[in-house]
Design a protein around this motif. Structure first.
Motif, mmCIF file in Angstrom:
data_model
loop_
_atom_site.group_PDB
_atom_site.id
_atom_site.type_symbol
_atom_site.label_atom_id
_atom_site.label_comp_id
_atom_site.label_asym_id
_atom_site.label_seq_id
_atom_site.Cartn_x
_atom_site.Cartn_y
_atom_site.Cartn_z
ATOM 1 N N TYR A 1 1.008 -1.502 0.282
ATOM 2 C CA TYR A 1 0.299 -0.197 -0.314
ATOM 3 C C TYR A 1 1.006 1.201 -0.117
ATOM 4 C CZ TYR A 1 -3.651 3.129 0.444
ATOM 5 O OH TYR A 1 -4.366 3.913 0.243
ATOM 6 N N HIS B 1 -1.485 11.187 3.582
ATOM 7 C CA HIS B 1 -2.181 11.336 3.456
ATOM 8 C C HIS B 1 -4.050 9.979 4.126
ATOM 9 C CE1 HIS B 1 -2.186 9.633 -0.786
ATOM 10 N NE2 HIS B 1 -3.803 9.373 -0.750
ATOM 11 N N ASP B 2 -3.402 9.314 3.559
ATOM 12 C CA ASP B 2 -3.948 8.266 3.893
ATOM 13 C C ASP B 2 -4.290 7.350 5.376
ATOM 14 O OD1 ASP B 2 -5.791 8.005 1.571
ATOM 15 O OD2 ASP B 2 -3.897 7.115 0.441
ATOM 16 N N ASN C 1 -4.174 7.377 -7.944
ATOM 17 C CA ASN C 1 -5.162 5.848 -9.473
ATOM 18 C C ASN C 1 -5.655 5.693 -10.632
ATOM 19 O OD1 ASN C 1 -5.490 5.110 -6.273
ATOM 20 N ND2 ASN C 1 -6.711 7.259 -5.885
ATOM 21 N N HIS D 1 1.590 3.804 -2.912
ATOM 22 C CA HIS D 1 0.620 4.588 -3.509
ATOM 23 C C HIS D 1 1.040 6.385 -2.780
ATOM 24 C CE1 HIS D 1 -3.294 6.951 -4.195
ATOM 25 N NE2 HIS D 1 -2.609 6.678 -3.035
ATOM 26 N N ASP E 1 -2.996 12.458 -6.014
ATOM 27 C CA ASP E 1 -3.800 10.992 -5.469
ATOM 28 C C ASP E 1 -4.805 10.683 -6.138
ATOM 29 O OD1 ASP E 1 -4.917 9.227 -3.659
ATOM 30 O OD2 ASP E 1 -6.348 10.335 -3.017
HETATM 31 MN MN MN Z 1 -5.074 7.891 -1.793
#
Ligand code: MN
Length: 712
Positions: free
Chosen positions: A45, A72-73, A143, A48, A139
């Protein structure tokens, strides 16, 4: 995966002494928090947020923004908390990460109402700090680049949201490259067949024209050098989505598209831009109507360039953009390329691209309901623009099709609400004129005015439309409640009962209404009888107590002058209209007719139409003139004149009316027998005395047999 030191190196490429400690700390924290988590693709992850940070280094953003990207996540997907991030990285970073967490939960492709509300929240979060948008767009870009691993239905939903919301937002702040990539990636998922077809065509064409584009580029470069202009020329093929959009919007087939290729000339100074343009236009024929000067008038998102299209060496159309290196940077990176950006984030607030975004948000704050807002905003984000000037030289950017009314509202809501006319480039013009690039607009205002509801259909901006809707709604309601108040005062007086708003306030529960104003407006609309209000305040009241049940006409002697409702004219504070076909003028005895939902219509008391309506039992009001001597207005009257049928008659009649300061609005004539002619003339006059004078002057002419006034 990018290593810690690699990230620091990337930042060090554009910041002299970057805050390495912050970057390292954010890198390690995010990596540890995401731990063993995997993406849909099976990648770790953490790859990302790291890629998102990398995209932002390409845009040369500051260390804080890069740290926010790394984090950010974390709040959403790990056990990290806002408080922990505040403690480790400071409150500003914590605030931004939380903002992004909230955005992540917004679903922008849902039924209308919810979507609009979410868009509103998205824009509000952005207005808080533009860096939220920069991280969010990066972001989304990552994605989209890795979307293939998702389920097909999910892909399509995310692609649609990207195309409708994020790509236009990127364009709005001038990030053209980002916008292009978001659009191309979305296009592939939204319409795969069209995507494949356009790609196929483009590849075929590129193969065929390879030598031609190189030839044109070289040719341009050499010739410009000969003319003493140092320039870098590059060619580019249009992107599949922009080709597709052009085919769709213009209804063209691929073969009919003429400008698949564009060339870009990059020079050293603004002066060289114009010199290069002059040279290009001398060398090749220019295609008319295609030249645009975005250097002297930049686009709303700060974009600057000269655009032109010429007929190239092989008779094909060649699209050209001419700009400096610095303009090129702004064109590619938008807000992120803002020269003062690196000195501190607050400076970016002065960029006009951010300013335009703020305006969208302001407009949203004023909108009545979210759907209305969405409808207009979505449109406005896509529309082309015109640039106009205030008399002091301030530039106002508006969507194409905008009118001076839009302009007035864009400057300020108060200016829009009081707009009654305009001067375009020094000339008085109708306010419905479509604005052209470069127009200077001077708004003529009047304090007593509220915008006519009909203007809603002549404006192109959501801000103007919702402001007009609100202002005219308020004006009409105020007119009705004023009328209601007058009717109540009169009715209570006739019933010989005391009336004031405190008494009415106390009786509201019995009327089952919330406010005094609600009651007044309903009475004014003739939706609630005045008698109900009397009964609510004085429950033992019986209708026999009323002096006279119906309204009193002006012919009756009973009503005293002060009892009557004062009528000022069409622009009064009451909902007043005048009977058509020969209405009342000041000085006439007048009667008002109250119709449900239509306000008062004024008739001269001798009107035949009025006699008929009275017979039908219509509700009559006693009214009187109350002319504002300072702001006199004309009223339409109609006369019928029987004159000799001979040359010069019409001129003579018109002359008499003009010499007596009458305005002819309409004229009908017919020949009765060979010798006589009858004319019906609508004249705008100041009042009865004025009208009588005109009639007298006309009847004294030798050609005149008879002059009559006509009332409908
Ligand atoms: Mn994100």
């Amino acid at each position: 995966m990018m290593r810690q030191y690699e990230l620091v190196e990337r930042v060090a490429n554009y910041i002299d002494t970057p805050n390495e400690a912050l970057l390292n700390q954010a890198y390690v924290y995010a990596m540890q928090k995401h731990g063993e988590q995997k993406r849909a693709s099976g990648d770790p992850y953490f790859s990302h947020p790291l890629e998102v940070a990398a995209i932002l280094t390409d845009l040369h953003l500051d260390e804080e923004t890069i740290a926010v990207a790394l984090l950010h996540d974390t709040i959403e997907d790990t056990d990290a908390t806002r408080r922990e991030i505040d403690e480790l990285f400071g409150e500003r970073i914590g605030h931004l990460v939380e903002g992004l967490t909230k955005l992540k939960r917004l679903d922008l492709v849902t039924p209308q109402a919810k979507q609009a509300e979410n868009l509103r929240r998205l824009l509000l979060a952005i207005s808080d700090d533009i860096r939220v948008l920069l991280v969010k767009l990066s972001d989304r870009l990552h994605n989209m680049r890795t979307l293939g691993a998702m389920r097909p239905d999910k892909c399509k939903r995310i692609a649609t949201e990207t195309m409708e919301i994020y790509a236009p937002l990127a364009g709005r702040i001038g990030m053209q490259d980002l916008r292009d990539e978001l659009e191309e990636l979305s296009f592939k998922y939204i319409n795969p067949e069209a995507y494949e077809a356009v790609i196929g065509h483009l590849e075929e064409l590129a193969e065929k024209n390879k030598s031609l584009t190189i030839e044109i580029s070289k040719n341009l470069e050499t010739k410009l050098a000969e003319a003493g202009i140092k320039a870098r020329v590059s060619s580019r093929q249009k992107k599949p989505y922009s080709v597709f959009r052009k085919m769709e919007s213009k209804g063209l087939t691929f073969e009919q598209l003429s400008d698949i290729y564009g060339f870009r000339i990059i020079v050293n100074s603004e002066e060289d831009c114009y010199r290069a343009l002059g040279f290009v236009h001398m060398e090749w024929a220019m295609v008319p109507g295609r030249f645009k000067d975005y250097i002297s008038v930049p686009k709303q998102n700060d974009y600057q360039s000269l655009h032109t299209t010429v007929v190239g060496p092989a008779r094909q159309r060649v699209e050209l953009q001419i700009r400096t290196e610095q303009m090129h940077g702004v064109a590619e990176y938008g807000i992120a390329a803002h020269p003062t950006y690196k000195d501190g984030v607050d400076n970016v607030l002065e960029s006009s691209a951010y300013e335009s975004l703020r305006k969208t948000i302001e407009q949203l704050a004023e909108g009545d309901n979210p759907e209305e807002f969405l409808e207009h905003t979505k449109l406005e984000l896509f529309l082309d623009q015109v640039f106009c000037f205030t008399p002091k030289g301030r530039i106002i950017a508006l969507p194409k099709g905008a009118t001076p009314v839009d302009f007035a509202y864009a400057v300020h809501t108060d200016i829009g609400n009081s707009c009654i006319g305009c001067k375009l480039n020094g000339k008085i013009m109708p306010v419905i004129t479509e604005l052209q690039n470069g127009d200077e607009v001077d708004i003529i205002r009047s304090a007593q005015q509220s915008p006519p509801a009909a203007w809603e259909s002549v404006v192109a901006t959501g801000k103007a439309r919702s402001s007009i809707r609100r202002a005219s709604r308020q004006a009409v309601r105020k007119q009705y409640s004023t009328l209601g108040a007058r009717i109540l005062e009169r009715s209570f007086e006739k019933a010989d009962k005391l009336y004031n708003s405190e008494l009415l306030q106390a009786a509201l529960p019995r009327l089952a209404r919330e406010t005094v104003d609600d009651v007044l407006a309903e009475v004014g609309r003739n939706e609630m009888p005045a008698e109900n209000v009397i009964l609510a305040i004085y429950p033992d009241f019986t209708s026999e107590d009323i002096k006279s049940e119906k309204g009193i006409t002006a012919e009756d002697e009973t009503g005293s002058e002060a009892d009557r409702i004062p009528i000022r004219g069409i622009n009064s504070d009451l909902p007043v209209t005048f009977s058509k076909d020969g209405g009342a003028v000041p000085g006439d005895n007048i009667v008002g007719l109250l119709l449900p939902g239509k306000g008062i219509t004024i008739y001269p008391s001798q009107s035949k139409e009025l006699a008929r309506l009275k017979g039908d039992g219509a509700e009559l009001l006693d009214v009187r003139w109350d002319i504002d001597e300072k702001n006199k207005e004309r009223f339409p009257a109609r006369i019928r004149i029987l004159v000799d049928n001979k040359p010069g008659t019409l001129a003579m009649v018109a002359d008499v009316i003009a010499q007596n300061d009458g305005n002819i609005q309409n004229l009908n004539m017919k020949v009765l027998v060979d010798e006589f002619m009858e004319m019906e003339i609508d004249i705008d006059v100041w009042g009865l005395t004025h009208l009588t004078q005109i009639i007298k002057q006309l009847s004294e002419k030798s050609i005149t047999t008879k002059v009559d006034r006509i009332t409908g």
